[in-house]
Design an enzyme around this catalytic site. Structure first.
Site: not given
Length: 391
Positions: A259, A278
């Site tokens: 997201h 990440r």
């Protein structure tokens, strides 16, 4: 009950105006990304307590450490330890945040134990697990709010990439169409993150220019590329669902769901953890092998949440976790006081009007901490968010 003094984090992606506008103060010109409310050791809220020596300012962490059961309640301490298990934030995105994913509880414990055993310094830039906790989170929009949430079906991602007319995207398009869902998403994300940086930068530049020309559904990716030119995360973003929330709508982000937040002001609540993996739109370290282990490669609907109303006037955002619960109260002028007494610790945040809780008057952006079991009533007119632990 204590009025909270909170820290605003100046991350580069933060809006320069959204939080000042809510607080009714002049912007400084610097980004103001997040206001933290809680007992996170990185920026704990501060309170003022009356002691034998008079009025004393202290961090909320200090008050909890001095009397965990008195502040949090014995059941909360038994379940989560002697710490506030959630962190509440005002989040103001003026530019995209990194595309990221969070581990589940078992993965966090395993990853943390492994890095501790290998002696990876806790502040090392390549350290992945800062603690042994998971980090489910919920974002509730206060203004129109844009984000990315979960993988879309591979064929949809393939159509979006093919429409750009960029030759170097054809291998990704073919992979997305040739394999079953999980394999297609895994192979394409692996290929994107493992590509030659110079070649990838050229591909992203061409894709961004094409997205800008096409506009429409491609426009968000052109805007993302404007902030992160040449970043492979731009293509990773094209694998995800684009979502626009209206005020009052929310998203729950569970473990393994990629997201990113793109633009807007919202109230965010999360388990008290710093574990983030990440996968693009960042200059920070990307642990590709661990990322591929954590990500859930399945297409999902974003699942926009709307609050469930109760007779008490509480509007609750239902989530599948116990560390936090977020609800909203719209308090009318002249209405009877609303009883908010709970056996769990609470943080109360005003986002509109003026809400009085106990003897404290809260203006927009102001908040209060209520220890477990302490009686508290609220009156308006205004809007109040309540963050607490599932009882």
């Amino acid at each position: 009950m204590d009025r909270l003094s909170n820290t605003v984090r100046p991350y580069a992606w933060g809006s320069t105006t959204a939080i000042p506008a809510l607080l009714g103060i002049a912007p400084t010109g610097e980004p103001q990304a997040e206001m933290w409310m809680g007992a996170h050791p990185g920026a704990p809220s501060r309170i003022t307590r009356t002691t034998a020596s008079g009025e004393t300012e202290l961090a909320l962490t200090e008050a909890i450490d001095a009397d965990p059961e008195g502040e949090l309640g014995a059941p909360t301490v038994a379940r989560f330890g002697p710490r506030l298990p959630f962190l509440l934030k005002l989040l103001a995105a003026g530019a995209p945040l990194s595309v990221q994913v969070h581990p589940d509880l078992d993965q966090a414990r395993e990853g943390y134990a492994d890095e501790e055993a290998r002696g990876v310094p806790i502040d090392a830039p390549h350290r992945t697990y800062k603690d042994a906790n998971h980090k489910p989170e919920l974002i509730c929009a206060l203004t129109p709010f844009a984000g990315l949430c979960g993988f879309r079906p591979p064929t949809e991602a393939a159509d979006a990439m093919e429409a750009l007319g960029v030759d170097s995207l054809k291998p990704y398009v073919d992979l997305l169409r040739a394999h079953p869902e999980e394999a297609a998403l895994r192979e394409v994300l692996t290929a994107i993150l493992g590509a030659n940086p110079a070649e990838m930068a050229e591909t992203v530049t061409e894709a961004a220019a094409a997205a800008e020309r096409l506009g429409g559904a491609h426009a968000p990716y052109a805007r993302i590329a404007h902030h992160f030119p040449g970043d492979p995360g731009v293509l990773a973003a094209m694998l995800l669902n684009y979502v626009e929330l209206q005020p009052g709508e929310a998203l729950f982000l569970g473990a393994g769901v990629p997201h990113a937040y793109l633009d807007g002001l919202g109230v965010e609540i999360m388990a008290n953890s710093d574990n983030v993996l990440r996968c693009g739109l960042t200059p920070k370290h990307i642990d590709v092998p661990e990322l591929l282990r954590i990500v859930r490669f399945e297409a999902t609907e974003p699942g926009v949440l709307r609050p469930e109303a109760a007779p008490s006037g509480e509007e609750l955002y239902e989530t599948p976790v116990d560390e936090f619960a977020l609800s909203r109260y719209t308090l009318a002028s002249g209405a009877a006081p609303t009883d908010l007494t709970a056996p769990t610790p609470q943080i109360l945040l005003c986002t509109a009007g003026t809400v009085t809780v106990g003897e404290l008057a809260l203006a927009p952006g102001e908040s209060a901490y209520v220890p477990a079991g302490e009686g508290v009533e609220a009156t308006g007119p205004g809007t109040l968010f309540r963050a607490t632990v599932v009882a």
